[in-house]
Design a protein around this motif. Structure first.
Motif, PDB file in Angstrom:
ATOM      1  N   SER A 224      76.312  50.449 -20.844  1.00 48.50           N
ATOM      2  CA  SER A 224      76.954  51.277 -22.096  1.00 48.50           C
ATOM      3  C   SER A 224      76.435  50.744 -23.330  1.00 48.50           C
ATOM      4  CB  SER A 224      78.329  50.709 -22.144  1.00 48.50           C
ATOM      5  OG  SER A 224      79.059  51.184 -20.922  1.00 48.50           O
ATOM      6  N   SER A 225      75.380  49.839 -23.342  1.00 51.05           N
ATOM      7  CA  SER A 225      74.760  49.581 -24.474  1.00 51.05           C
ATOM      8  C   SER A 225      73.363  48.862 -24.443  1.00 51.05           C
ATOM      9  CB  SER A 225      75.680  48.312 -25.439  1.00 51.05           C
ATOM     10  OG  SER A 225      75.696  47.254 -24.521  1.00 51.05           O
ATOM     11  N   VAL A 226      72.831  49.128 -25.516  1.00 49.48           N
ATOM     12  CA  VAL A 226      71.446  48.466 -25.855  1.00 49.48           C
ATOM     13  C   VAL A 226      71.721  46.832 -26.165  1.00 49.48           C
ATOM     14  CG1 VAL A 226      69.021  48.090 -26.788  1.00 49.48           C
ATOM     15  CG2 VAL A 226      70.238  50.548 -26.274  1.00 49.48           C
ATOM     16  N   ASN A 227      71.533  45.981 -25.310  1.00 46.70           N
ATOM     17  CA  ASN A 227      71.877  44.478 -25.657  1.00 46.70           C
ATOM     18  C   ASN A 227      70.829  43.752 -26.584  1.00 46.70           C
ATOM     19  OD1 ASN A 227      74.343  45.040 -24.543  1.00 46.70           O
ATOM     20  ND2 ASN A 227      73.935  44.017 -22.803  1.00 46.70           N
ATOM     21  N   ILE A 228      71.161  43.251 -27.713  1.00 43.65           N
ATOM     22  CA  ILE A 228      69.976  42.552 -28.487  1.00 43.65           C
ATOM     23  C   ILE A 228      70.497  41.130 -28.384  1.00 43.65           C
ATOM     24  CG2 ILE A 228      69.225  42.269 -30.650  1.00 43.65           C
ATOM     25  CD1 ILE A 228      69.878  45.142 -31.301  1.00 43.65           C
ATOM     26  N   VAL A 229      69.233  40.332 -27.833  1.00 41.24           N
ATOM     27  CA  VAL A 229      69.672  38.829 -27.770  1.00 41.24           C
ATOM     28  C   VAL A 229      69.003  38.197 -29.111  1.00 41.24           C
ATOM     29  CG1 VAL A 229      68.555  36.699 -26.630  1.00 41.24           C
ATOM     30  CG2 VAL A 229      68.788  38.784 -25.373  1.00 41.24           C
ATOM     31  N   VAL A 230      69.888  37.325 -29.679  1.00 40.39           N
ATOM     32  CA  VAL A 230      69.926  36.672 -31.268  1.00 40.39           C
ATOM     33  C   VAL A 230      69.808  35.210 -30.801  1.00 40.39           C
ATOM     34  CG1 VAL A 230      70.872  36.157 -33.516  1.00 40.39           C
ATOM     35  CG2 VAL A 230      71.112  38.374 -32.111  1.00 40.39           C
ATOM     36  N   ARG A 231      68.727  34.266 -31.103  1.00 42.33           N
ATOM     37  CA  ARG A 231      68.651  33.006 -30.872  1.00 42.33           C
ATOM     38  C   ARG A 231      68.459  32.202 -32.124  1.00 42.33           C
ATOM     39  NH1 ARG A 231      64.947  33.250 -25.296  1.00 42.33           N
ATOM     40  NH2 ARG A 231      66.747  33.867 -23.946  1.00 42.33           N
ATOM     41  N   VAL A 232      69.245  31.354 -32.663  1.00 46.27           N
ATOM     42  CA  VAL A 232      69.278  30.748 -33.850  1.00 46.27           C
ATOM     43  C   VAL A 232      69.427  29.163 -33.785  1.00 46.27           C
ATOM     44  CG1 VAL A 232      69.896  30.652 -36.448  1.00 46.27           C
ATOM     45  CG2 VAL A 232      70.064  32.804 -34.863  1.00 46.27           C
ATOM     46  N   TRP A 233      68.426  28.486 -34.467  1.00 48.75           N
ATOM     47  CA  TRP A 233      68.600  27.010 -34.390  1.00 48.75           C
ATOM     48  C   TRP A 233      69.351  26.475 -35.680  1.00 48.75           C
ATOM     49  CZ3 TRP A 233      66.717  24.148 -30.274  1.00 48.75           C
ATOM     50  CH2 TRP A 233      65.910  24.922 -29.204  1.00 48.75           C
ATOM     51  N   THR A 234      70.317  25.607 -35.273  1.00 50.75           N
ATOM     52  CA  THR A 234      70.845  24.711 -36.595  1.00 50.75           C
ATOM     53  C   THR A 234      71.004  23.428 -35.913  1.00 50.75           C
ATOM     54  OG1 THR A 234      72.791  25.035 -37.728  1.00 50.75           O
ATOM     55  CG2 THR A 234      73.137  25.323 -35.260  1.00 50.75           C
ATOM     56  N   GLU A 235      71.702  22.624 -36.930  1.00 55.49           N
ATOM     57  CA  GLU A 235      71.812  21.218 -36.715  1.00 55.49           C
ATOM     58  C   GLU A 235      73.040  21.174 -35.722  1.00 55.49           C
ATOM     59  OE1 GLU A 235      72.723  19.168 -40.412  1.00 55.49           O
ATOM     60  OE2 GLU A 235      70.717  19.444 -41.196  1.00 55.49           O
ATOM     61  N   SER A 236      73.242  20.062 -34.975  1.00 52.73           N
ATOM     62  CA  SER A 236      74.268  20.108 -33.906  1.00 52.73           C
ATOM     63  C   SER A 236      75.625  20.213 -34.432  1.00 52.73           C
ATOM     64  CB  SER A 236      73.957  18.931 -32.851  1.00 52.73           C
ATOM     65  OG  SER A 236      72.815  18.912 -32.241  1.00 52.73           O
ATOM     66  N   ALA A 237      76.018  19.704 -35.427  1.00 49.98           N
ATOM     67  CA  ALA A 237      77.121  19.503 -36.167  1.00 49.98           C
ATOM     68  C   ALA A 237      77.610  20.969 -36.521  1.00 49.98           C
ATOM     69  CB  ALA A 237      77.409  18.639 -37.404  1.00 49.98           C
ATOM     70  N   ASN A 238      76.504  21.927 -36.589  1.00 53.02           N
ATOM     71  CA  ASN A 238      77.034  23.296 -37.342  1.00 53.02           C
ATOM     72  C   ASN A 238      76.849  24.315 -36.231  1.00 53.02           C
ATOM     73  OD1 ASN A 238      77.122  22.321 -39.975  1.00 53.02           O
ATOM     74  ND2 ASN A 238      74.960  22.458 -40.348  1.00 53.02           N
ATOM     75  N   TYR A 239      76.944  23.880 -34.963  1.00 52.56           N
ATOM     76  CA  TYR A 239      76.669  24.857 -33.942  1.00 52.56           C
ATOM     77  C   TYR A 239      77.943  25.817 -33.621  1.00 52.56           C
ATOM     78  CZ  TYR A 239      76.505  26.728 -29.093  1.00 52.56           C
ATOM     79  OH  TYR A 239      76.467  27.484 -28.088  1.00 52.56           O
ATOM     80  N   TRP A 240      79.098  25.465 -33.562  1.00 54.36           N
ATOM     81  CA  TRP A 240      80.161  26.288 -33.475  1.00 54.36           C
ATOM     82  C   TRP A 240      80.501  27.206 -34.998  1.00 54.36           C
ATOM     83  CZ3 TRP A 240      81.404  27.633 -28.836  1.00 54.36           C
ATOM     84  CH2 TRP A 240      81.303  26.825 -27.899  1.00 54.36           C
ATOM     85  N   PRO A 241      80.726  26.301 -36.050  1.00 50.68           N
ATOM     86  CA  PRO A 241      80.793  27.062 -36.996  1.00 50.68           C
ATOM     87  C   PRO A 241      79.753  28.241 -37.284  1.00 50.68           C
ATOM     88  CG  PRO A 241      81.060  24.768 -37.701  1.00 50.68           C
ATOM     89  CD  PRO A 241      80.401  24.886 -36.202  1.00 50.68           C
ATOM     90  N   LEU A 242      78.572  27.930 -37.053  1.00 51.15           N
ATOM     91  CA  LEU A 242      77.503  28.814 -37.584  1.00 51.15           C
ATOM     92  C   LEU A 242      77.565  29.958 -36.252  1.00 51.15           C
ATOM     93  CD1 LEU A 242      74.824  30.026 -38.845  1.00 51.15           C
ATOM     94  CD2 LEU A 242      73.727  28.779 -37.058  1.00 51.15           C
ATOM     95  N   LYS A 243      77.821  29.824 -35.078  1.00 53.09           N
ATOM     96  CA  LYS A 243      78.152  30.765 -34.101  1.00 53.09           C
ATOM     97  C   LYS A 243      79.382  31.656 -34.324  1.00 53.09           C
ATOM     98  CE  LYS A 243      78.513  31.583 -29.203  1.00 53.09           C
ATOM     99  NZ  LYS A 243      78.617  30.761 -27.708  1.00 53.09           N
TER     100      LYS A 243
END
Length: 275
Positions: A224-243
């Motif tokens: 049903s869609s064209v799926n785009i993969v997004v991979r971004v690096w961040t500091e471990s403490a910012n993982y969940w807030p950034l996501k």
């Protein structure tokens, strides 16, 4: 009468001389052994304290164990001064230790695992880990158990034997982590335009690291869609807030640029049969 008194006095003097020397030797042995035990405890504690890999709990445990072992052997030596058969005593202590070890096999296994965890330090207090089928933040690491706290602050006590005997996933071990997102767009949308808009959202967030560089590419052509993969690096403490922020802001950006995010759908074709 006087001869009997002299005889008993001489006998008493001989006993005092004989046992007095034994008592003096026992006291001297006990004092020296006690001093050596204290010195050995400080020496072991000082030696282990120089290593940053060895926990304070393990240092205290091992130094105390060395002290008590020396005291036990000192007491055995003292008993030997009074004619006690120490060989039989050592055999009895060995048999008792074996019986206690068999009775406390699980507990001693947890202690051994706790010692290994404290030496090799696969995680430390404050790390978020997945171990023995449990996930949480490490609150305490002792000789018997590891205490975890789940994200909703539920306490979990895990025996060290289970932790050491299974794979350990430490989410806090490294300074940076990669945020992975899977964003779907419609087949009628412009793929390059969508990738460009996702890149602008990432560039606008300071928590997204420039190095390593973010990756944005087409992952698959789904039903049903064209799926785009997004991979971004961040500091471990910012993982969940950034996501969370990227997920929200990409949706807002797509709405602003009229890029659709399709939901699963099926086309139904009705064929009418006529006579």
């Amino acid at each position: 009468m006087e001869n009997e008194v002299a005889h008993y006095s001489e006998l008493a003097m001989n006993l005092v001389m004989l046992h007095g020397m034994n008592v003096l030797g026992a006291l001297l042995t006990l004092i020296i052994g006690w001093m050596i035990a204290g010195w050995a405890r400080k020496a072991v504690s000082r030696m282990l304290g120089r290593s940053s890999r060895i926990d304070v709990t393990l240092t205290s445990f091992l130094s105390s164990a060395v002290r008590y072992i020396i005291i036990i052997f000192t007491l055995i030596a003292v008993l030997g001064k009074f004619g006690v058969e120490t060989t039989s005593l050592v055999a009895i202590l060995g048999a008792a230790s074996l019986a206690i070890g068999l009775a406390l096999q699980g507990t001693l296994g947890n202690v051994a695992a706790g010692v290994m965890l404290l030496i090799f330090r696969p995680f430390k207090i404050g790390d978020f880990i997945d171990a023995a089928g449990q996930s949480g933040t490490v609150k305490d690491l002792g000789l018997f158990v590891t205490e975890l706290a789940t994200p909703d602050n539920v306490q979990i006590i895990v025996p060290n034997g289970m932790v050491w005997g299974a794979s350990i996933k430490n989410f806090s071990a490294h300074a940076i982590r990669r945020v992975d997102l899977l964003i779907g767009i419609g087949y009628n949308d412009n793929i390059d335009h969508a990738i460009q808009q996702i890149g602008s959202v990432i560039d606008a967030d300071e928590r997204a690291l420039k190095s390593p560089e973010a990756s944005i590419f087409v992952g698959e052509l789904a039903d049903s869609s064209v799926n785009i993969v997004v991979r971004v690096w961040t500091e471990s403490a910012n993982y969940w807030p950034l996501k969370a922020a990227l997920t929200k802001n990409i949706k807002h950006k797509f709405d602003e640029k009229n890029i659709s995010i399709p939901y699963p759908q099926q086309d139904l074709h009705v064929i009418t049969m006529t006579k």
